[in-house]
Design a protein around this motif. Sequence first.
Motif, PDB file in Angstrom:
ATOM      1  N   LEU A   1     -40.841 -59.300  22.509  1.00  0.00           N
ATOM      2  CA  LEU A   1     -39.996 -60.026  23.201  1.00  0.00           C
ATOM      3  C   LEU A   1     -38.760 -59.352  24.136  1.00  0.00           C
ATOM      4  CD1 LEU A   1     -39.644 -63.119  20.532  1.00  0.00           C
ATOM      5  CD2 LEU A   1     -40.704 -63.072  22.840  1.00  0.00           C
ATOM      6  N   PRO A   2     -38.044 -58.426  23.612  1.00  0.00           N
ATOM      7  CA  PRO A   2     -37.147 -57.737  24.335  1.00  0.00           C
ATOM      8  C   PRO A   2     -37.704 -56.920  25.291  1.00  0.00           C
ATOM      9  CG  PRO A   2     -36.906 -57.183  21.849  1.00  0.00           C
ATOM     10  CD  PRO A   2     -38.038 -58.040  21.850  1.00  0.00           C
ATOM     11  N   LEU A   3     -39.102 -56.498  25.333  1.00  0.00           N
ATOM     12  CA  LEU A   3     -39.768 -55.959  26.326  1.00  0.00           C
ATOM     13  C   LEU A   3     -39.987 -56.773  27.601  1.00  0.00           C
ATOM     14  CD1 LEU A   3     -41.011 -53.238  27.756  1.00  0.00           C
ATOM     15  CD2 LEU A   3     -43.022 -54.189  26.682  1.00  0.00           C
ATOM     16  N   ILE A   4     -40.214 -58.034  27.238  1.00  0.00           N
ATOM     17  CA  ILE A   4     -40.449 -59.182  28.138  1.00  0.00           C
ATOM     18  C   ILE A   4     -39.362 -59.441  28.820  1.00  0.00           C
ATOM     19  CG2 ILE A   4     -41.297 -61.511  28.378  1.00  0.00           C
ATOM     20  CD1 ILE A   4     -43.492 -61.070  26.160  1.00  0.00           C
ATOM     21  N   PHE A   5     -38.274 -59.779  28.107  1.00  0.00           N
ATOM     22  CA  PHE A   5     -37.141 -60.014  28.679  1.00  0.00           C
ATOM     23  C   PHE A   5     -36.550 -58.992  29.626  1.00  0.00           C
ATOM     24  CE2 PHE A   5     -36.075 -62.786  24.629  1.00  0.00           C
ATOM     25  CZ  PHE A   5     -36.531 -63.695  25.369  1.00  0.00           C
ATOM     26  N   ALA A   6     -36.771 -57.392  29.206  1.00  0.00           N
ATOM     27  CA  ALA A   6     -36.335 -56.433  29.987  1.00  0.00           C
ATOM     28  C   ALA A   6     -37.144 -56.458  31.409  1.00  0.00           C
ATOM     29  CB  ALA A   6     -36.516 -55.283  29.419  1.00  0.00           C
ATOM     30  N   ILE A   7     -38.483 -56.933  31.467  1.00  0.00           N
ATOM     31  CA  ILE A   7     -39.296 -56.647  32.528  1.00  0.00           C
ATOM     32  C   ILE A   7     -38.980 -57.918  33.278  1.00  0.00           C
ATOM     33  CG2 ILE A   7     -41.717 -57.417  33.339  1.00  0.00           C
ATOM     34  CD1 ILE A   7     -42.539 -55.741  30.797  1.00  0.00           C
ATOM     35  N   LEU A   8     -38.650 -59.061  32.985  1.00  0.00           N
ATOM     36  CA  LEU A   8     -38.448 -60.431  33.691  1.00  0.00           C
ATOM     37  C   LEU A   8     -36.841 -60.037  34.402  1.00  0.00           C
ATOM     38  CD1 LEU A   8     -39.246 -63.140  31.273  1.00  0.00           C
ATOM     39  CD2 LEU A   8     -40.478 -62.513  33.556  1.00  0.00           C
ATOM     40  N   LEU A   9     -36.071 -59.519  33.564  1.00  0.00           N
ATOM     41  CA  LEU A   9     -34.636 -59.065  34.339  1.00  0.00           C
ATOM     42  C   LEU A   9     -34.933 -58.172  35.453  1.00  0.00           C
ATOM     43  CD1 LEU A   9     -31.601 -59.329  34.364  1.00  0.00           C
ATOM     44  CD2 LEU A   9     -31.401 -57.290  32.464  1.00  0.00           C
TER      45      LEU A   9
END
Length: 242
Positions: free
Chosen positions: A98-106
């Motif tokens: 989940l943190p990785l997905i948020f970082a990619i989206l950002l």
Amino acid sequence: FILIPILVYGLIHLFNITSLPILIGLYLVLLTPCIDYVIVFTALGKGNAQYMLISTPILFILQILLLPFYCALFLNSHVLTQIDRQPFLEAFLTFIVLPLIFAILLQLFSGKFKPMQQLQVMAGWLPELFMAFVLFTVVGSQINTIIQDLSIVLTVIPIYLCFMMISPCLGVLCGKLFRLDVLTLRTLAFSNGTRNALVVLPLALSLPNQWVTIATTVIVTQTLTELFGELVYIKLIPKFIK
């Protein structure tokens, strides 16, 4: 991902480690290259911090894919059947995916939307702060366990010291085989010697209750040992790799 597992396997057999939770903790922490504070130490040690930063998603994906393979290869199949996969999966999704997905989206939306770009700029100075906070929290939460399990600490510290002495040399050897420049050789040395305790700790916390205390002690001890080792690295690696 080839030489380091061989080194870890050899050290564990050299020191005759047979306790299952200690084995699991050692394999979890020593088979996963660091993807966070290694960037800071690489910069301090006059390596190529930009290369280290670029390599972090590659290292992250590979270690997550290969860690189950390593565990299946090095651990007894009977041990693997006693590990409940659901807590592992939940910890992996919650604390890593989940943190990785948020970082990619950002990253993706920062180029299209100004508020996201501003958020990214504001977040640019947070990693070091949060990394220090996480280190403080992890060590603070486990320090009583470490004190109560000094025999475990004394068992694994010699392994960590040997690892920290040998692994950078393997990085330099690989770099010279591929004729890499000095800055990249230093970067490989830091990457090989620095491990991913903060990422694998949630996985250790999801182990069965009879193993979790010992495994977390093993992992947190590695972090404490490594932090002192990094201070040596930033002095010696630029001096000897030039």
